[in-house]
Motif scaffolding. Structure first.
Motif, PDB file in Angstrom:
ATOM      1  N   LEU A  47     -17.096  13.256 -43.358  1.00  0.00           N
ATOM      2  CA  LEU A  47     -16.958  14.765 -44.975  1.00  0.00           C
ATOM      3  C   LEU A  47     -18.087  15.123 -44.565  1.00  0.00           C
ATOM      4  CD1 LEU A  47     -16.114  16.089 -47.303  1.00  0.00           C
ATOM      5  CD2 LEU A  47     -17.224  14.713 -48.485  1.00  0.00           C
ATOM      6  N   LEU A  48     -19.355  14.592 -44.080  1.00  0.00           N
ATOM      7  CA  LEU A  48     -20.377  15.306 -43.655  1.00  0.00           C
ATOM      8  C   LEU A  48     -20.528  15.861 -42.835  1.00  0.00           C
ATOM      9  CD1 LEU A  48     -23.543  16.073 -44.470  1.00  0.00           C
ATOM     10  CD2 LEU A  48     -24.236  13.886 -42.906  1.00  0.00           C
ATOM     11  N   GLY A  49     -19.761  15.635 -41.547  1.00  0.00           N
ATOM     12  CA  GLY A  49     -19.356  15.780 -39.939  1.00  0.00           C
ATOM     13  C   GLY A  49     -18.762  17.548 -39.947  1.00  0.00           C
ATOM     14  N   LEU A  50     -17.207  17.270 -41.115  1.00  0.00           N
ATOM     15  CA  LEU A  50     -16.891  18.478 -41.603  1.00  0.00           C
ATOM     16  C   LEU A  50     -17.551  19.950 -42.321  1.00  0.00           C
ATOM     17  CD1 LEU A  50     -13.541  16.913 -42.151  1.00  0.00           C
ATOM     18  CD2 LEU A  50     -13.995  17.297 -40.096  1.00  0.00           C
ATOM     19  N   THR A  51     -17.904  19.310 -43.202  1.00  0.00           N
ATOM     20  CA  THR A  51     -18.648  19.731 -43.960  1.00  0.00           C
ATOM     21  C   THR A  51     -20.214  20.753 -43.379  1.00  0.00           C
ATOM     22  OG1 THR A  51     -18.616  18.045 -46.384  1.00  0.00           O
ATOM     23  CG2 THR A  51     -20.029  20.682 -45.814  1.00  0.00           C
ATOM     24  N   MET A  52     -20.832  19.992 -42.271  1.00  0.00           N
ATOM     25  CA  MET A  52     -21.412  20.943 -41.236  1.00  0.00           C
ATOM     26  C   MET A  52     -21.178  21.514 -40.815  1.00  0.00           C
ATOM     27  SD  MET A  52     -23.893  19.855 -43.566  1.00  0.00           S
ATOM     28  CE  MET A  52     -25.388  20.218 -43.290  1.00  0.00           C
ATOM     29  N   ALA A  53     -20.804  21.442 -40.144  1.00  0.00           N
ATOM     30  CA  ALA A  53     -19.315  21.901 -39.080  1.00  0.00           C
ATOM     31  C   ALA A  53     -18.831  23.147 -39.731  1.00  0.00           C
ATOM     32  CB  ALA A  53     -17.916  21.434 -38.065  1.00  0.00           C
ATOM     33  N   GLY A  54     -18.408  23.038 -41.064  1.00  0.00           N
ATOM     34  CA  GLY A  54     -17.930  24.086 -41.648  1.00  0.00           C
ATOM     35  C   GLY A  54     -18.958  25.474 -41.826  1.00  0.00           C
ATOM     36  N   LEU A  55     -20.542  24.690 -42.412  1.00  0.00           N
ATOM     37  CA  LEU A  55     -21.553  25.441 -42.834  1.00  0.00           C
ATOM     38  C   LEU A  55     -22.320  26.592 -41.305  1.00  0.00           C
ATOM     39  CD1 LEU A  55     -23.406  23.315 -45.522  1.00  0.00           C
ATOM     40  CD2 LEU A  55     -21.821  25.387 -45.779  1.00  0.00           C
ATOM     41  N   GLU A  56     -21.584  25.602 -40.420  1.00  0.00           N
ATOM     42  CA  GLU A  56     -22.070  26.259 -38.915  1.00  0.00           C
ATOM     43  C   GLU A  56     -21.020  26.694 -38.682  1.00  0.00           C
ATOM     44  OE1 GLU A  56     -24.445  22.311 -37.181  1.00  0.00           O
ATOM     45  OE2 GLU A  56     -22.822  22.763 -36.065  1.00  0.00           O
ATOM     46  N   GLU A  57     -19.838  26.911 -38.527  1.00  0.00           N
ATOM     47  CA  GLU A  57     -18.767  27.979 -38.206  1.00  0.00           C
ATOM     48  C   GLU A  57     -19.136  29.676 -38.485  1.00  0.00           C
ATOM     49  OE1 GLU A  57     -14.854  26.029 -37.705  1.00  0.00           O
ATOM     50  OE2 GLU A  57     -16.328  25.500 -36.867  1.00  0.00           O
ATOM     51  N   ASP A  58     -19.069  29.150 -40.741  1.00  0.00           N
ATOM     52  CA  ASP A  58     -18.880  30.238 -41.137  1.00  0.00           C
ATOM     53  C   ASP A  58     -20.355  30.854 -41.453  1.00  0.00           C
ATOM     54  OD1 ASP A  58     -16.372  29.487 -41.835  1.00  0.00           O
ATOM     55  OD2 ASP A  58     -16.868  28.524 -43.612  1.00  0.00           O
ATOM     56  N   GLY A  59     -21.835  30.446 -40.340  1.00  0.00           N
ATOM     57  CA  GLY A  59     -22.986  31.364 -40.661  1.00  0.00           C
ATOM     58  C   GLY A  59     -23.669  30.672 -41.922  1.00  0.00           C
ATOM     59  N   GLU A  60     -23.186  29.840 -42.903  1.00  0.00           N
ATOM     60  CA  GLU A  60     -23.755  29.852 -43.711  1.00  0.00           C
ATOM     61  C   GLU A  60     -25.087  28.772 -44.263  1.00  0.00           C
ATOM     62  OE1 GLU A  60     -21.613  28.113 -47.557  1.00  0.00           O
ATOM     63  OE2 GLU A  60     -19.711  29.352 -46.247  1.00  0.00           O
ATOM     64  N   ALA A  61     -26.308  29.252 -44.930  1.00  0.00           N
ATOM     65  CA  ALA A  61     -27.044  28.987 -45.176  1.00  0.00           C
ATOM     66  C   ALA A  61     -26.703  27.323 -45.054  1.00  0.00           C
ATOM     67  CB  ALA A  61     -28.466  28.915 -46.191  1.00  0.00           C
ATOM     68  N   VAL A  80     -27.339   6.345 -50.430  1.00  0.00           N
ATOM     69  CA  VAL A  80     -27.154   5.538 -49.532  1.00  0.00           C
ATOM     70  C   VAL A  80     -27.866   6.883 -47.831  1.00  0.00           C
ATOM     71  CG1 VAL A  80     -25.585   4.748 -47.201  1.00  0.00           C
ATOM     72  CG2 VAL A  80     -25.204   4.286 -49.623  1.00  0.00           C
ATOM     73  N   LEU A  81     -28.349   7.068 -47.208  1.00  0.00           N
ATOM     74  CA  LEU A  81     -29.009   7.988 -46.191  1.00  0.00           C
ATOM     75  C   LEU A  81     -27.692   7.529 -44.695  1.00  0.00           C
ATOM     76  CD1 LEU A  81     -30.657  10.077 -45.932  1.00  0.00           C
ATOM     77  CD2 LEU A  81     -31.611   9.017 -44.281  1.00  0.00           C
ATOM     78  N   VAL A  82     -27.243   9.134 -44.871  1.00  0.00           N
ATOM     79  CA  VAL A  82     -25.390   9.167 -44.229  1.00  0.00           C
ATOM     80  C   VAL A  82     -26.026  10.027 -43.125  1.00  0.00           C
ATOM     81  CG1 VAL A  82     -23.842   9.852 -43.967  1.00  0.00           C
ATOM     82  CG2 VAL A  82     -23.907   8.523 -46.095  1.00  0.00           C
ATOM     83  N   ASP A  83     -25.993   9.725 -41.442  1.00  0.00           N
ATOM     84  CA  ASP A  83     -25.935  10.506 -40.570  1.00  0.00           C
ATOM     85  C   ASP A  83     -24.488  10.982 -39.815  1.00  0.00           C
ATOM     86  OD1 ASP A  83     -25.879   7.942 -39.692  1.00  0.00           O
ATOM     87  OD2 ASP A  83     -26.674   8.565 -38.279  1.00  0.00           O
ATOM     88  N   VAL A  84     -24.322  12.139 -39.472  1.00  0.00           N
ATOM     89  CA  VAL A  84     -23.423  13.075 -38.617  1.00  0.00           C
ATOM     90  C   VAL A  84     -24.509  13.072 -37.370  1.00  0.00           C
ATOM     91  CG1 VAL A  84     -22.969  14.702 -39.821  1.00  0.00           C
ATOM     92  CG2 VAL A  84     -21.538  14.007 -38.665  1.00  0.00           C
ATOM     93  N   TYR A  85     -23.493  12.687 -35.795  1.00  0.00           N
ATOM     94  CA  TYR A  85     -24.178  13.116 -34.925  1.00  0.00           C
ATOM     95  C   TYR A  85     -23.620  14.403 -34.873  1.00  0.00           C
ATOM     96  CZ  TYR A  85     -25.149  13.160 -29.732  1.00  0.00           C
ATOM     97  OH  TYR A  85     -25.902  14.369 -28.507  1.00  0.00           O
TER      98      TYR A  85
END
Length: 133
Positions: A47-61, A80-85
């Motif tokens: 979920l973190l990966g998909l969310t961050m990819a979506g923000l990046e693709e949409d040019g959102e902050a 819990v600290l979650v990371d995504v590559y």
């Protein structure tokens, strides 16, 4: 602007008897769940990966993550600290081929050639199995 290779965000894992573990990212306003801690962590990373990819693709902050020590919790919750590559996430939908050089014993190569083995297919299947993707 250069995109980050890795993101780290706190997630709140919630535990209720007889229910899946809930996972909420307070900084991102998204949630998922898992049957056990391992499953919840895998779901959280996806979920973190998909969310961050979506923000990046949409040019959102990209919101700043809250420090783990500052996450507010209830008695049945854990931070819990979650990371995504992200390079792996960004390339997941890219289906172009790349060349790899592999080394194997000559006798194994000869036996595979004799049987018409498709080396690329075998390697792809083995990697998918090994990586569970």
């Amino acid at each position: 602007m250069k995109k980050a290779d890795r993101y780290f965000y706190p997630a709140v894992f919630g535990y209720e008897d007889g229910e899946e573990i809930s996972v909420v990212f307070p900084d991102l306003d998204v949630a998922t769940s898992g049957e056990n801690d391992d499953d919840a962590l895998v779901s959280a990373r996806e979920l973190l990966g998909l969310t961050m990819a979506g923000l990046e693709e949409d040019g959102e902050a990209i919101p700043a993550p809250t420090a783990l020590k500052d996450v507010r919790l209830e008695a049945n919750e854990r931070a819990v600290l979650v990371d995504v590559y992200m390079p792996a996430v960004r390339l997941a939908h890219v289906n172009r081929s790349v060349n790899r050089t592999v080394t194997l014993p000559a006798w194994l190569n000869a036996a595979a050639l004799e049987r018409g083995v498709n080396f690329s297919q075998v390697l792809q299947e083995a990697l998918r199995s090994q990586l569970r993707v």
